[in-house]
Design a protein around this motif. Structure first.
Motif, mmCIF file in Angstrom:
data_model
loop_
_atom_site.group_PDB
_atom_site.id
_atom_site.type_symbol
_atom_site.label_atom_id
_atom_site.label_comp_id
_atom_site.label_asym_id
_atom_site.label_seq_id
_atom_site.Cartn_x
_atom_site.Cartn_y
_atom_site.Cartn_z
ATOM 1 N N ASP A 90 -69.776 -74.696 31.524
ATOM 2 C CA ASP A 90 -69.816 -74.341 30.103
ATOM 3 C C ASP A 90 -68.518 -73.652 29.725
ATOM 4 O O ASP A 90 -67.907 -72.953 30.546
ATOM 5 C CB ASP A 90 -70.977 -73.388 29.805
ATOM 6 N N VAL A 113 -79.321 -64.899 36.327
ATOM 7 C CA VAL A 113 -78.564 -66.141 36.327
ATOM 8 C C VAL A 113 -77.119 -65.874 36.723
ATOM 9 O O VAL A 113 -76.566 -66.526 37.596
ATOM 10 C CB VAL A 113 -78.630 -66.833 34.943
ATOM 11 N N HIS A 133 -81.485 -57.657 30.657
ATOM 12 C CA HIS A 133 -81.789 -58.903 29.953
ATOM 13 C C HIS A 133 -80.572 -59.815 29.910
ATOM 14 O O HIS A 133 -80.686 -61.025 30.082
ATOM 15 C CB HIS A 133 -82.262 -58.599 28.527
ATOM 16 N N LYS A 134 -79.394 -59.239 29.692
ATOM 17 C CA LYS A 134 -78.178 -60.027 29.540
ATOM 18 C C LYS A 134 -77.899 -60.904 30.763
ATOM 19 O O LYS A 134 -77.422 -62.036 30.641
ATOM 20 C CB LYS A 134 -76.996 -59.088 29.267
ATOM 21 N N GLY A 173 -79.682 -62.550 32.554
ATOM 22 C CA GLY A 173 -80.490 -63.756 32.622
ATOM 23 C C GLY A 173 -79.870 -64.915 31.876
ATOM 24 O O GLY A 173 -80.521 -65.944 31.672
ATOM 25 N N ALA A 174 -78.602 -64.759 31.453
ATOM 26 C CA ALA A 174 -77.896 -65.807 30.710
ATOM 27 C C ALA A 174 -76.565 -66.098 31.383
ATOM 28 O O ALA A 174 -76.020 -65.261 32.116
ATOM 29 C CB ALA A 174 -77.663 -65.374 29.262
ATOM 30 N N ARG A 175 -76.033 -67.299 31.122
ATOM 31 C CA ARG A 175 -74.710 -67.661 31.617
ATOM 32 C C ARG A 175 -73.664 -67.194 30.622
ATOM 33 O O ARG A 175 -73.878 -67.212 29.421
ATOM 34 C CB ARG A 175 -74.603 -69.181 31.785
ATOM 35 N N ALA A 231 -73.143 -64.043 26.403
ATOM 36 C CA ALA A 231 -74.468 -64.605 26.135
ATOM 37 C C ALA A 231 -75.557 -63.622 26.553
ATOM 38 O O ALA A 231 -75.352 -62.793 27.435
ATOM 39 C CB ALA A 231 -74.642 -65.922 26.887
ATOM 40 N N GLY A 232 -76.711 -63.721 25.905
ATOM 41 C CA GLY A 232 -77.874 -62.957 26.336
ATOM 42 C C GLY A 232 -78.035 -61.595 25.715
ATOM 43 O O GLY A 232 -78.805 -60.767 26.224
#
Length: 302
Positions: free
Chosen positions: A36, A240, A276-277, A279-281, A285-286
């Motif tokens: 990405d 992630v 929480h953040k 958990g995103a790529r 993101a996140g």
């Protein structure tokens, strides 16, 4: 809502999911949906996180007058982050490549191009300081002259020197000396975080020091209370990638501390925001809105 002056790097980031580290050689691989590209960089990450949390952000940065720079401006407009003080320079926009594995470990390659040799004009920054709760200044060279300007204007300085191991680090000494709120990582510390925190407080005297501890959470030192203690991490969702976790922790802390002046409550919420953040790529993101963060915080027993 708080008003924040943010100065830092913006770059175009490419992330690549890998099977693990070390990476075995292969001439060609096809990681379907594993690559990405997005706008990132510490300055952008902080600005987006603070904006998402509801703050008014005045962003100061330098980019190139190139296709990557065009992408940066387009994304800033989409995110409703004013780009009037994001200035073009006759050098390519910075870029980064981030490799990450299924365990969330990451390896970051950042190509700053010629951004370390650029100078940010002081007049726009000085004009934007009135009414700001914090000056959030990243440790990129073009932010260095702004440290003294923020202090002279009576605006508290928050900065993150990331992975550091030397109290007299030539590159980061100015930032540590100017900071009212000082963040750093545990990854390269030469001793236990608690011992390091006391050394930093004795040498530089920040009002607040936070050391990110990765999966162990964060350490908080509050000079006025003679307090040094830890806040454990919160497992919000599966990991992630940990890229940008420190930026998320820093931004969320600045948001809540800038509004409430409570470092203890700010860090407790910040570890949930960072949890929480990851958990995103991608570094940008996140990010949660404040209502969504508060809901998670309550669910965790905050």
């Amino acid at each position: 809502m708080s008003r924040m002056a943010v100065c830092g790097l913006i770059n175009v980031e490419t992330t690549l999911r890998v099977e693990g580290f070390p990476l075995d050689y292969s001439p060609v691989r096809y990681p379907f949906f594993g690559i990405d590209s997005s706008v990132s960089g510490v300055g952008y990450n902080l600005a987006l996180a603070l904006t998402t949390l509801g703050d008014e952000v005045r962003l100061f940065s330098l980019i190139g007058a190139d296709q990557a720079g065009f992408l940066v401006r387009r994304v800033l407009q989409q995110q409703e982050i004013a780009d009037a003080n994001v200035l073009d320079r006759d050098t390519p926009t910075a870029q980064s490549v981030v490799l990450y594995d299924a365990n969330g470990r990451r390896m970051i390659f950042t190509d700053l191009k010629a951004m370390q040799e650029q100078v940010y004009p002081t007049a726009p920054f000085i004009a934007s300081l009135p009414g700001c709760e914090l000056a959030v200044l990243c440790n990129i060279n073009f932010a260095r002259p702004l440290l003294a300007l923020a202090r002279a204007a009576g605006v508290p300085v928050a900065t993150d020197v990331h992975a550091i191991h030397d109290l007299e680090d030539d590159y980061n000494r100015d930032y540590m000396a100017a900071a009212n709120i000082l963040f750093m990582s545990h990854e390269r510390l030469p001793c236990a975080p608690e011992a390091w925190a006391r050394r930093v407080l004795a040498r530089y005297g920040p009002d607040i020091l936070v050391i990110g501890l990765g999966a162990a959470g964060a350490l908080l030192a509050v000079a006025a209370d003679n307090y040094v203690g830890r806040v454990p991490a919160v497992a919000v969702r599966p990991v992630v990638s940990t890229v940008g976790a420190g930026d998320a922790l820093f931004a969320s802390f600045c948001h809540f501390y800038g509004r409430d002046g409570d470092p203890y409550g700010a860090l407790r919420r910040a570890v949930v925001f960072a949890g929480h953040k990851i958990g995103a790529r991608g570094g940008a993101a996140g990010f949660l809105t404040e209502p969504a963060l508060n809901l998670l915080f309550k669910q965790d027993g905050g």
